[in-house]
Motif scaffolding. Structure first.
Motif, PDB file in Angstrom:
ATOM      1  N   ASP A 193       0.850  -1.183   0.000  1.00 51.43           N
ATOM      2  CA  ASP A 193       0.000   0.000   0.000  1.00 51.43           C
ATOM      3  C   ASP A 193       0.887   1.235   0.000  1.00 51.43           C
ATOM      4  OD1 ASP A 193      -2.358  -1.476   0.109  1.00 51.43           O
ATOM      5  OD2 ASP A 193      -2.289  -1.614   2.293  1.00 51.43           O
ATOM      6  N   LEU A 194       0.462   2.241  -0.774  1.00 52.85           N
ATOM      7  CA  LEU A 194       1.181   3.510  -0.842  1.00 52.85           C
ATOM      8  C   LEU A 194       0.262   4.565  -0.236  1.00 52.85           C
ATOM      9  CD1 LEU A 194       2.379   3.073  -4.520  1.00 52.85           C
ATOM     10  CD2 LEU A 194       3.653   2.520  -2.450  1.00 52.85           C
ATOM     11  N   HIS A 195       0.700   5.145   0.865  1.00 50.76           N
ATOM     12  CA  HIS A 195      -0.146   6.049   1.647  1.00 50.76           C
ATOM     13  C   HIS A 195       0.285   7.501   1.458  1.00 50.76           C
ATOM     14  CE1 HIS A 195      -2.690   7.288   4.991  1.00 50.76           C
ATOM     15  NE2 HIS A 195      -1.669   7.978   5.449  1.00 50.76           N
ATOM     16  N   PHE A 196      -0.683   8.340   1.079  1.00 54.84           N
ATOM     17  CA  PHE A 196      -0.415   9.768   0.926  1.00 54.84           C
ATOM     18  C   PHE A 196      -0.748  10.478   2.229  1.00 54.84           C
ATOM     19  CE2 PHE A 196      -0.712   8.290  -3.337  1.00 54.84           C
ATOM     20  CZ  PHE A 196       0.132   9.102  -4.072  1.00 54.84           C
ATOM     21  N   PRO A 197      -0.002  11.544   2.568  1.00 58.52           N
ATOM     22  CA  PRO A 197      -0.226  12.249   3.830  1.00 58.52           C
ATOM     23  C   PRO A 197      -1.669  12.717   4.043  1.00 58.52           C
ATOM     24  CG  PRO A 197       1.817  12.971   2.832  1.00 58.52           C
ATOM     25  CD  PRO A 197       1.162  12.053   1.846  1.00 58.52           C
ATOM     26  N   LEU A 198      -2.395  13.044   2.968  1.00 57.97           N
ATOM     27  CA  LEU A 198      -3.769  13.529   3.143  1.00 57.97           C
ATOM     28  C   LEU A 198      -4.786  12.403   3.288  1.00 57.97           C
ATOM     29  CD1 LEU A 198      -3.719  16.502   0.638  1.00 57.97           C
ATOM     30  CD2 LEU A 198      -3.617  16.599   3.113  1.00 57.97           C
ATOM     31  N   GLY A 199      -4.338  11.170   3.308  1.00 61.56           N
ATOM     32  CA  GLY A 199      -5.245  10.055   3.569  1.00 61.56           C
ATOM     33  C   GLY A 199      -5.485   9.111   2.401  1.00 61.56           C
ATOM     34  N   LEU A 200      -5.191   9.534   1.167  1.00 66.17           N
ATOM     35  CA  LEU A 200      -5.386   8.659   0.007  1.00 66.17           C
ATOM     36  C   LEU A 200      -4.431   7.468   0.110  1.00 66.17           C
ATOM     37  CD1 LEU A 200      -6.563   8.174  -2.900  1.00 66.17           C
ATOM     38  CD2 LEU A 200      -4.566   9.402  -3.724  1.00 66.17           C
ATOM     39  N   GLU A 201      -4.940   6.305  -0.258  1.00 66.38           N
ATOM     40  CA  GLU A 201      -4.079   5.120  -0.255  1.00 66.38           C
ATOM     41  C   GLU A 201      -4.318   4.331  -1.534  1.00 66.38           C
ATOM     42  OE1 GLU A 201      -3.679   1.633   2.900  1.00 66.38           O
ATOM     43  OE2 GLU A 201      -3.055   3.580   3.664  1.00 66.38           O
ATOM     44  N   VAL A 202      -3.234   3.986  -2.228  1.00 62.99           N
ATOM     45  CA  VAL A 202      -3.329   3.156  -3.427  1.00 62.99           C
ATOM     46  C   VAL A 202      -2.491   1.912  -3.192  1.00 62.99           C
ATOM     47  CG1 VAL A 202      -3.746   5.096  -5.008  1.00 62.99           C
ATOM     48  CG2 VAL A 202      -1.408   4.338  -4.596  1.00 62.99           C
ATOM     49  N   THR A 203      -2.802   0.854  -3.922  1.00 65.97           N
ATOM     50  CA  THR A 203      -2.077  -0.395  -3.746  1.00 65.97           C
ATOM     51  C   THR A 203      -1.379  -0.777  -5.037  1.00 65.97           C
ATOM     52  OG1 THR A 203      -3.727  -1.118  -2.149  1.00 65.97           O
ATOM     53  CG2 THR A 203      -2.299  -2.816  -3.056  1.00 65.97           C
ATOM     54  N   ALA A 204      -0.083  -1.069  -4.937  1.00 63.33           N
ATOM     55  CA  ALA A 204       0.691  -1.545  -6.079  1.00 63.33           C
ATOM     56  C   ALA A 204       0.816  -3.053  -5.945  1.00 63.33           C
ATOM     57  CB  ALA A 204       2.071  -0.890  -6.095  1.00 63.33           C
ATOM     58  N   ARG A 205       0.507  -3.781  -7.043  1.00 62.31           N
ATOM     59  CA  ARG A 205       0.538  -5.244  -6.999  1.00 62.31           C
ATOM     60  C   ARG A 205       1.337  -5.807  -8.168  1.00 62.31           C
ATOM     61  NH1 ARG A 205      -4.754  -3.906  -5.850  1.00 62.31           N
ATOM     62  NH2 ARG A 205      -5.564  -4.771  -3.921  1.00 62.31           N
ATOM     63  N   ASN A 206       2.055  -6.878  -7.906  1.00 65.85           N
ATOM     64  CA  ASN A 206       2.726  -7.635  -8.953  1.00 65.85           C
ATOM     65  C   ASN A 206       3.182  -8.949  -8.315  1.00 65.85           C
ATOM     66  OD1 ASN A 206       4.426  -8.773 -10.874  1.00 65.85           O
ATOM     67  ND2 ASN A 206       5.255  -6.799 -11.510  1.00 65.85           N
ATOM     68  N   LEU A 207       2.633 -10.066  -8.776  1.00 67.90           N
ATOM     69  CA  LEU A 207       2.969 -11.358  -8.164  1.00 67.90           C
ATOM     70  C   LEU A 207       4.436 -11.728  -8.353  1.00 67.90           C
ATOM     71  CD1 LEU A 207      -0.235 -13.374  -9.041  1.00 67.90           C
ATOM     72  CD2 LEU A 207       0.485 -12.587  -6.798  1.00 67.90           C
ATOM     73  N   LYS A 208       5.098 -11.106  -9.318  1.00 64.45           N
ATOM     74  CA  LYS A 208       6.526 -11.382  -9.531  1.00 64.45           C
ATOM     75  C   LYS A 208       7.406 -10.371  -8.805  1.00 64.45           C
ATOM     76  CE  LYS A 208       6.015 -13.790 -13.896  1.00 64.45           C
ATOM     77  NZ  LYS A 208       4.627 -13.754 -14.267  1.00 64.45           N
ATOM     78  N   GLY A 209       6.783  -9.528  -7.998  1.00 58.42           N
ATOM     79  CA  GLY A 209       7.515  -8.520  -7.233  1.00 58.42           C
ATOM     80  C   GLY A 209       7.155  -7.125  -7.713  1.00 58.42           C
ATOM     81  N   VAL A 210       6.713  -6.251  -6.801  1.00 59.87           N
ATOM     82  CA  VAL A 210       6.306  -4.892  -7.170  1.00 59.87           C
ATOM     83  C   VAL A 210       7.535  -4.105  -7.622  1.00 59.87           C
ATOM     84  CG1 VAL A 210       5.352  -2.717  -6.294  1.00 59.87           C
ATOM     85  CG2 VAL A 210       4.331  -4.880  -5.608  1.00 59.87           C
ATOM     86  N   LEU A 217       3.960   2.027   2.501  1.00 55.52           N
ATOM     87  CA  LEU A 217       4.981   3.051   2.328  1.00 55.52           C
ATOM     88  C   LEU A 217       4.299   4.415   2.333  1.00 55.52           C
ATOM     89  CD1 LEU A 217       7.097   1.544  -0.599  1.00 55.52           C
ATOM     90  CD2 LEU A 217       7.466   1.295   1.847  1.00 55.52           C
ATOM     91  N   ILE A 218       4.974   5.399   2.877  1.00 55.14           N
ATOM     92  CA  ILE A 218       4.452   6.761   2.869  1.00 55.14           C
ATOM     93  C   ILE A 218       5.006   7.440   1.617  1.00 55.14           C
ATOM     94  CG2 ILE A 218       4.423   8.968   4.101  1.00 55.14           C
ATOM     95  CD1 ILE A 218       5.027   7.177   6.670  1.00 55.14           C
ATOM     96  N   VAL A 219       4.116   8.075   0.860  1.00 54.03           N
ATOM     97  CA  VAL A 219       4.515   8.760  -0.369  1.00 54.03           C
ATOM     98  C   VAL A 219       4.852  10.203  -0.026  1.00 54.03           C
ATOM     99  CG1 VAL A 219       3.800   9.441  -2.690  1.00 54.03           C
ATOM    100  CG2 VAL A 219       2.975   7.293  -1.716  1.00 54.03           C
ATOM    101  N   HIS A 220       6.051  10.638  -0.443  1.00 56.29           N
ATOM    102  CA  HIS A 220       6.444  12.032  -0.231  1.00 56.29           C
ATOM    103  C   HIS A 220       6.362  12.770  -1.552  1.00 56.29           C
ATOM    104  CE1 HIS A 220       7.643  11.730   3.938  1.00 56.29           C
ATOM    105  NE2 HIS A 220       8.211  10.586   3.659  1.00 56.29           N
ATOM    106  N   GLN A 221       5.818  13.982  -1.488  1.00 55.60           N
ATOM    107  CA  GLN A 221       5.665  14.799  -2.682  1.00 55.60           C
ATOM    108  C   GLN A 221       6.366  16.132  -2.467  1.00 55.60           C
ATOM    109  OE1 GLN A 221       1.369  13.787  -1.934  1.00 55.60           O
ATOM    110  NE2 GLN A 221       1.240  14.537  -4.025  1.00 55.60           N
ATOM    111  N   LYS A 222       6.643  16.799  -3.577  1.00 58.73           N
ATOM    112  CA  LYS A 222       7.250  18.129  -3.491  1.00 58.73           C
ATOM    113  C   LYS A 222       6.644  19.030  -4.555  1.00 58.73           C
ATOM    114  CE  LYS A 222      11.198  16.352  -6.086  1.00 58.73           C
ATOM    115  NZ  LYS A 222      12.597  16.047  -6.068  1.00 58.73           N
ATOM    116  N   LYS A 223       6.920  20.312  -4.425  1.00 61.00           N
ATOM    117  CA  LYS A 223       6.319  21.306  -5.307  1.00 61.00           C
ATOM    118  C   LYS A 223       6.878  21.209  -6.725  1.00 61.00           C
ATOM    119  CE  LYS A 223       4.006  25.517  -4.747  1.00 61.00           C
ATOM    120  NZ  LYS A 223       2.621  25.140  -4.693  1.00 61.00           N
ATOM    121  N   GLU A 224       8.183  21.191  -6.857  1.00 59.00           N
ATOM    122  CA  GLU A 224       8.809  21.186  -8.180  1.00 59.00           C
ATOM    123  C   GLU A 224       9.903  20.135  -8.265  1.00 59.00           C
ATOM    124  OE1 GLU A 224       8.244  22.749 -11.077  1.00 59.00           O
ATOM    125  OE2 GLU A 224       6.462  23.557 -10.147  1.00 59.00           O
ATOM    126  N   GLY A 225      10.111  19.628  -9.477  1.00 55.85           N
ATOM    127  CA  GLY A 225      11.224  18.713  -9.710  1.00 55.85           C
ATOM    128  C   GLY A 225      12.492  19.530  -9.865  1.00 55.85           C
TER     129      GLY A 225
END
Length: 177
Positions: free
Chosen positions: A95-112, A152-160
């Protein structure tokens, strides 16, 4: 019908006349593996890693991707990075957790892989315009076993950041508005 007539029927119904045990026992198949063909060796269920107390290591490459969450992962310059496992040891899902509460799941049976994680994130943000996102760039992932072993907690930033080959003037950081 009596119980005596039912027992012989089970052998006939199972189409194994003459054998006293069921086929999995006679083949000596390993117990506990339901789908051996679809999961790769050395790829773990994250819950098993938690029980065993095995630590996760996150691929460092994720911190320098400077990938915009609303663009396709295929736009990344370094395509080789996408094939690398997101974590070591590799896991089947995380699971990938965003600070504002959104959570998405990355899946791959051969390894994410890193691509699997970016695909899961992109699916959530692909319809958002740049100005709708406060922090549109992926800064990396953090694993905090104290908070949750299985995500995992997802970290974001304003600009690349600009590619490291170009030198940035002193105004570079101050100019961001």
């Amino acid at each position: 019908m009596s119980a005596d007539t039912v027992e012989p029927l089970t052998k006939i119904d199972s189409a194994i006349s003459g054998l006293s045990s069921s086929p999995p026992d006679s083949k000596g198949a390993a117990k506990g593996h339901r789908r051996a063909s679809s999961s790769a060796a050395g790829v773990y269920n994250i819950n098993d890693l938690e029980k065993e107390g095995k630590e996760l290591q996150i691929a460092k490459e994720t911190q320098r991707l400077n990938w915009r969450l609303n663009t396709s992962p295929s736009t990344i310059d370094e395509k080789d990075v996408l094939k690398k496992f997101l974590t070591e040891p590799p896991v089947k899902k995380i699971d990938l957790h965003f600070p504002l509460g959104l959570e998405v799941t990355a899946r791959n049976l051969k390894g994410v892989t890193i691509k699997d994680a970016l695909d899961a994130i992109h699916k959530q943000f692909k319809k958002k315009a740049d100005d709708e996102l406060e922090l549109p760039v992926l800064a990396g992932f953090e694993w905090d076993k104290e908070e949750s072993w299985t995500r995992l907690i997802v970290h974001q930033k304003k600009e690349g950041q600009a590619p490291s080959t170009k030198k940035k003037g002193k105004k570079g950081k101050e100019d961001e508005e």
